[in-house]
Design an enzyme around this catalytic site. Structure first.
Site, PDB file in Angstrom:
ATOM      1  N   ARG A   1      -7.840 -20.282  -0.707  1.00 62.45           N
ATOM      2  CA  ARG A   1      -6.847 -19.479  -0.004  1.00 62.45           C
ATOM      3  C   ARG A   1      -6.895 -19.773   1.488  1.00 62.45           C
ATOM      4  O   ARG A   1      -7.967 -19.970   2.062  1.00 62.45           O
ATOM      5  CB  ARG A   1      -7.115 -17.980  -0.234  1.00 62.45           C
ATOM      6  CG  ARG A   1      -6.648 -17.488  -1.598  1.00 62.45           C
ATOM      7  CD  ARG A   1      -6.894 -16.002  -1.781  1.00 62.45           C
ATOM      8  NE  ARG A   1      -8.311 -15.719  -1.850  1.00 62.45           N
ATOM      9  CZ  ARG A   1      -9.038 -15.260  -0.855  1.00 62.45           C
ATOM     10  NH1 ARG A   1      -8.474 -14.945   0.311  1.00 62.45           N
ATOM     11  NH2 ARG A   1     -10.327 -15.072  -0.989  1.00 62.45           N
TER      12      ARG A   1
ATOM     13  N   TYR B   1      -2.426 -24.008  -4.545  1.00 64.82           N
ATOM     14  CA  TYR B   1      -3.722 -23.430  -4.925  1.00 64.82           C
ATOM     15  C   TYR B   1      -3.577 -21.994  -5.446  1.00 64.82           C
ATOM     16  O   TYR B   1      -2.918 -21.152  -4.819  1.00 64.82           O
ATOM     17  CB  TYR B   1      -4.719 -23.451  -3.744  1.00 64.82           C
ATOM     18  CG  TYR B   1      -5.922 -22.604  -4.093  1.00 64.82           C
ATOM     19  CD1 TYR B   1      -6.866 -23.071  -5.011  1.00 64.82           C
ATOM     20  CD2 TYR B   1      -6.066 -21.299  -3.608  1.00 64.82           C
ATOM     21  CE1 TYR B   1      -7.914 -22.269  -5.420  1.00 64.82           C
ATOM     22  CE2 TYR B   1      -7.116 -20.493  -4.016  1.00 64.82           C
ATOM     23  CZ  TYR B   1      -8.041 -20.987  -4.921  1.00 64.82           C
ATOM     24  OH  TYR B   1      -9.070 -20.178  -5.346  1.00 64.82           O
TER      25      TYR B   1
ATOM     26  N   LYS C   1      -3.321 -12.041  -6.078  1.00 63.78           N
ATOM     27  CA  LYS C   1      -3.688 -11.428  -4.806  1.00 63.78           C
ATOM     28  C   LYS C   1      -2.465 -10.894  -4.057  1.00 63.78           C
ATOM     29  O   LYS C   1      -2.504  -9.830  -3.433  1.00 63.78           O
ATOM     30  CB  LYS C   1      -4.458 -12.428  -3.928  1.00 63.78           C
ATOM     31  CG  LYS C   1      -5.826 -12.841  -4.505  1.00 63.78           C
ATOM     32  CD  LYS C   1      -6.582 -11.644  -4.942  1.00 63.78           C
ATOM     33  CE  LYS C   1      -8.074 -11.756  -5.190  1.00 63.78           C
ATOM     34  NZ  LYS C   1      -8.734 -12.815  -5.823  1.00 63.78           N
TER      35      LYS C   1
ATOM     36  N   HIS D   1      -9.795  -4.835  -5.249  1.00 71.53           N
ATOM     37  CA  HIS D   1     -10.392  -6.129  -5.616  1.00 71.53           C
ATOM     38  C   HIS D   1     -11.683  -5.853  -6.390  1.00 71.53           C
ATOM     39  O   HIS D   1     -12.775  -5.992  -5.850  1.00 71.53           O
ATOM     40  CB  HIS D   1     -10.666  -6.912  -4.321  1.00 71.53           C
ATOM     41  CG  HIS D   1     -11.050  -8.348  -4.533  1.00 71.53           C
ATOM     42  ND1 HIS D   1     -11.763  -9.064  -3.592  1.00 71.53           N
ATOM     43  CD2 HIS D   1     -10.815  -9.206  -5.545  1.00 71.53           C
ATOM     44  CE1 HIS D   1     -11.949 -10.303  -4.027  1.00 71.53           C
ATOM     45  NE2 HIS D   1     -11.392 -10.412  -5.210  1.00 71.53           N
TER      46      HIS D   1
ATOM     47  N   SER E   1     -14.850 -12.320  -2.537  1.00 72.67           N
ATOM     48  CA  SER E   1     -14.589 -13.528  -3.313  1.00 72.67           C
ATOM     49  C   SER E   1     -15.870 -14.349  -3.493  1.00 72.67           C
ATOM     50  O   SER E   1     -16.625 -14.539  -2.537  1.00 72.67           O
ATOM     51  CB  SER E   1     -13.542 -14.374  -2.603  1.00 72.67           C
ATOM     52  OG  SER E   1     -12.369 -13.612  -2.465  1.00 72.67           O
TER      53      SER E   1
ATOM     54  N   CYS F   1     -18.618 -13.645  -5.045  1.00 75.08           N
ATOM     55  CA  CYS F   1     -19.856 -12.877  -4.885  1.00 75.08           C
ATOM     56  C   CYS F   1     -20.300 -12.214  -6.184  1.00 75.08           C
ATOM     57  O   CYS F   1     -21.100 -11.287  -6.168  1.00 75.08           O
ATOM     58  CB  CYS F   1     -19.719 -11.852  -3.768  1.00 75.08           C
ATOM     59  SG  CYS F   1     -19.633 -12.615  -2.148  1.00 75.08           S
TER      60      CYS F   1
ATOM     61  N   ASP G   1     -11.422  -9.068 -11.617  1.00 80.04           N
ATOM     62  CA  ASP G   1     -10.958  -9.316 -10.241  1.00 80.04           C
ATOM     63  C   ASP G   1     -10.142  -8.171  -9.635  1.00 80.04           C
ATOM     64  O   ASP G   1     -10.239  -7.931  -8.447  1.00 80.04           O
ATOM     65  CB  ASP G   1     -10.128 -10.608 -10.205  1.00 80.04           C
ATOM     66  CG  ASP G   1     -10.041 -11.230  -8.816  1.00 80.04           C
ATOM     67  OD1 ASP G   1     -11.081 -11.349  -8.147  1.00 80.04           O
ATOM     68  OD2 ASP G   1      -8.925 -11.587  -8.394  1.00 80.04           O
TER      69      ASP G   1
ATOM     70  N   ARG H   1     -12.108 -24.124 -10.297  1.00 79.57           N
ATOM     71  CA  ARG H   1     -11.913 -22.919 -11.115  1.00 79.57           C
ATOM     72  C   ARG H   1     -11.404 -23.269 -12.500  1.00 79.57           C
ATOM     73  O   ARG H   1     -10.970 -24.388 -12.754  1.00 79.57           O
ATOM     74  CB  ARG H   1     -10.916 -21.984 -10.420  1.00 79.57           C
ATOM     75  CG  ARG H   1     -11.441 -21.514  -9.057  1.00 79.57           C
ATOM     76  CD  ARG H   1     -10.968 -20.158  -8.665  1.00 79.57           C
ATOM     77  NE  ARG H   1     -11.663 -19.695  -7.483  1.00 79.57           N
ATOM     78  CZ  ARG H   1     -12.143 -18.466  -7.330  1.00 79.57           C
ATOM     79  NH1 ARG H   1     -12.007 -17.569  -8.280  1.00 79.57           N
ATOM     80  NH2 ARG H   1     -12.759 -18.116  -6.202  1.00 79.57           N
TER      81      ARG H   1
END
Ligand code: GTP
Ligand code: SPV
Ligand code: MN
Length: 594
Positions: free
Chosen positions: A73, A201, A210, A230, A252, A254, A281, A379
């Protein structure tokens, strides 16, 4: 028959207007059928957008590579475009709607020439649930279409649900020329509109995720009095068969995905715990008539981090991604399977790396550093339904009741393994002072500590000062507010090694959290909150000394006093808009630390 599969006038006129600007060759409606999906896959293979993988070992799987300048991002190119700058707050980049539309229009003009415009009607949340929101994404990327089909409920049933005048978020995306200098991710919350251009992306282009489910939804949620967060959502079933649900906000990369589907560690197995994954998420949460907070995961897929996913760290994900999965920016092995740093098995002796170049282990780049096979933010996109721990309540319109909210960051020092807030207001403060080291999920200097309240810094669609106020208000609306905790799996020793084994062992901390919610345990009161009594964490089968556990739980007053400075600096950014309750909590913490 009209030439469109809908009679929704506003939808049709918006599509036609967008097509006049972007000038695609054709407009194609995404219906969600298997036939259309196969056709798109075939076209992608023909054009090189997808590489088909070994059909025996990875059926229905494909590899995609994004442009090397387009792998995470781009927060510096992400804007909230409200009429008043103050409404976006110091936590967001801001542009006026007028200048946002004008700048992006330059890039969108003619951007789809030579390509198709796909129309994707999608529902965030079960189709028809009063808690769900509908979006329509227009995109010239087939990769986006195929990802949206995994990540959301998309196609004809959603169009039917929309009827002739239903509300929807207008989501416009074009790859244009994938030039970082001509890339903008713009949100117009007052118009329920998203414009994303110049990127391919995930987080920039799967606009349901998001952009809609967090930035736009958080803006709507404040007005409608609910929370768009989130957060992962998971159920912990105890030996008696009772399931407690928790929601967890970590920044993100984590650990949300890993925690959401953990396999109980050997030592705790005989206790009979079982984990149910609801989401990894995003959580949409509202207070129901019973005075409890209920959560749904608006998504249907995982867009998970590949590196370090293996049978030790995350066996359930290894199982999930064996079929029908789109891999992005990982290494391609000669046998048509894929690999990443920290994957199962031996390191391949050769392959094609994420940039499409021949790769050998340890081959150095121009600075002498080993070239990675997979990008650190590579990913996979995969259906939640394939996960062995997928919750049986995924499709239930009301979601699941939440007993605890867990905040967490990636901190080498300062934050202990776990602590519990004193009450809701203090818990909101604990979320507001979260900080974490930057990861590969976003552009910027890795490892740098930044404040990331509630893991929402990059995702809150309005000023975080009002967001904190909204959280405080939500607490007052609940009869049974969840307890609020903070965890840190990432404390290190003087050699920079993690003190806590993490991953499945994290269940030991969750067990303490759930027992606290059930009032089964007392705890040690410290200046920052309650921490476990050392003997209350079940370490059966874990080779971890009491000394290390004490280090994990230690609260170093000096570093917390230094932390106060960073918190003060951050709070001051919001000037008079910051709720007074947070300054009260700040003062209270300061005096407890003396
Ligand atoms: P986003 O999808 O970016 O929102 O990330 P996420 O929060 O879902 O993070 P994820 O679970 O994908 O984990 C990110 C990275 O952290 C991976 O490389 C994991 O292997 C690593 N990780 C996850 N949990 C732990 C843990 O408990 N301990 C340690 N040391 N690393 C972990
Ligand atoms: C994150 O960065 O928090 C993600 C991946 O979950 S993305 O969808 O790219 O935002
Ligand atoms: Mn995320």
């Amino acid at each position: 028959m009209s030439k469109y599969p809908t009679h929704h006038k506003k939808l049709i006129s918006w599509i036609e207007k967008s097509a006049r600007m972007c000038k695609p060759d054709r407009i194609i409606w995404v219906d969600g059928s298997g036939e259309q999906k196969s056709l798109l896959e075939k076209e992608c293979v023909f054009s090189g957008e997808l590489i088909p993988l070994n059909g025996e070992r990875l059926p229905g799987c494909f590899l995609h590579r994004t442009d090397p300048n387009d792998v995470a991002r781009t927060e510096h190119l992400t804007y909230i475009c409200t009429r008043k700058k103050r409404d976006a707050g110091p936590n967001n980049n801001w542009m006026s709607p007028r200048s946002g539309y004008r700048k992006a229009k330059d890039i969108f003009t003619g951007s789809m020439t030579g390509r198709n415009m796909y129309v994707i009607p999608f529902s965030m949340g079960p189709v028809g649930s009063p808690f769900s929101k509908i979006g329509v994404e227009l995109t010239d990327s087939r990769y986006v279409v195929l990802n949206m089909l995994v990540m959301t409920r998309a196609g004809s049933p959603v169009l039917a649900q929309l009827g002739t005048d239903g509300e929807f978020t207008k989501c416009l995306h074009s790859l244009a020329d994938v030039d970082v200098n001509r890339r903008l991710i713009l949100h117009f919350p007052e118009d329920n509109t998203i414009w994303s251009v110049g990127s391919g992306y995930g987080g920039n282009v799967l606009l349901g995720k998001k952009c809609l489910a967090l930035r736009i939804a958080s803006f709507i949620a404040r007005k409608e009095k609910w929370l768009a967060e989130h957060m992962l959502i998971m159920g912990i079933e105890d030996p008696a068969g009772r399931i407690r649900y928790i929601a967890g906000a970590f920044p993100s990369a984590c650990g949300k995905t890993n925690l959401a589907m953990l396999l109980p560690p050997e030592g705790l197995k005989k206790k009979g715990y079982r984990i149910w994954t609801v989401g990894d998420d995003i959580a949409w949460m509202r207070v129901d008539s019973d005075g409890t907070l209920w959560a749904i995961n608006p998504e249907t897929g995982f867009f998970g981090v590949a590196p370090n996913t293996n049978s030790q760290t995350n066996p359930n994900m290894v199982e999930t991604i064996k079929k029908n999965t789109i891999y992005t920016n990982v290494l391609l092995k000669p046998d048509g399977t894929v690999w990443w740093e920290g994957a199962d098995g031996e390191i391949p002796q050769r392959g094609i790396d994420w940039q499409g170049n021949p790769w050998k282990p340890q081959a150095p780049d121009k600075d002498g550093k080993a070239i990675l096979g997979a990008h650190p933010n590579s990913r996979f996109t995969t259906p939640i339904a394939q996960c062995p721990t997928a919750s049986f309540r995924m499709e239930q319109h009301h979601g699941v009741p939440i007993s605890a909210i867990v905040f967490g960051g990636r901190r080498r020092h300062v934050a202990p393994l776990v602590y519990e807030s004193f009450n809701w207001q203090h818990g909101v403060f604990v979320g507001a002072i979260m900080a974490s080291e930057r990861t590969a999920a976003q552009y910027g200097k890795q490892g740098e500590v930044r404040r990331d309240p509630m893991a929402m810094l990059p995702f809150c669609g309005y000023s975080m000062a009002s967001y904190f106020t909204h959280w405080l208000e939500m607490g007052k609306r609940m009869k049974h507010a969840p307890r609020i905790f903070h965890v840190n799996w990432f404390r290190t020793d003087e050699h920079n090694k993690f003190l806590w084994p993490g991953y499945r062992e994290n269940l030991r901390v969750l067990e303490w959290i759930v027992d606290r919610c059930d009032n089964k345990l007392d705890a040690v009161e410290t200046p920052i909150g309650f921490i476990p009594k050392v003997e209350d964490l079940d370490l059966t089968g874990l080779n971890l000394s009491r000394v290390i556990l004490e280090r994990l739980l230690a609260i170093d007053r000096k570093s917390w006093q230094e932390e106060l400075e960073g918190i003060k600096h951050f709070f001051k950014l919001f000037k008079k808009d910051l709720p007074a309750e947070l300054w009260q909590e700040f003062e209270a913490l300061r005096s407890r630390l003396k």
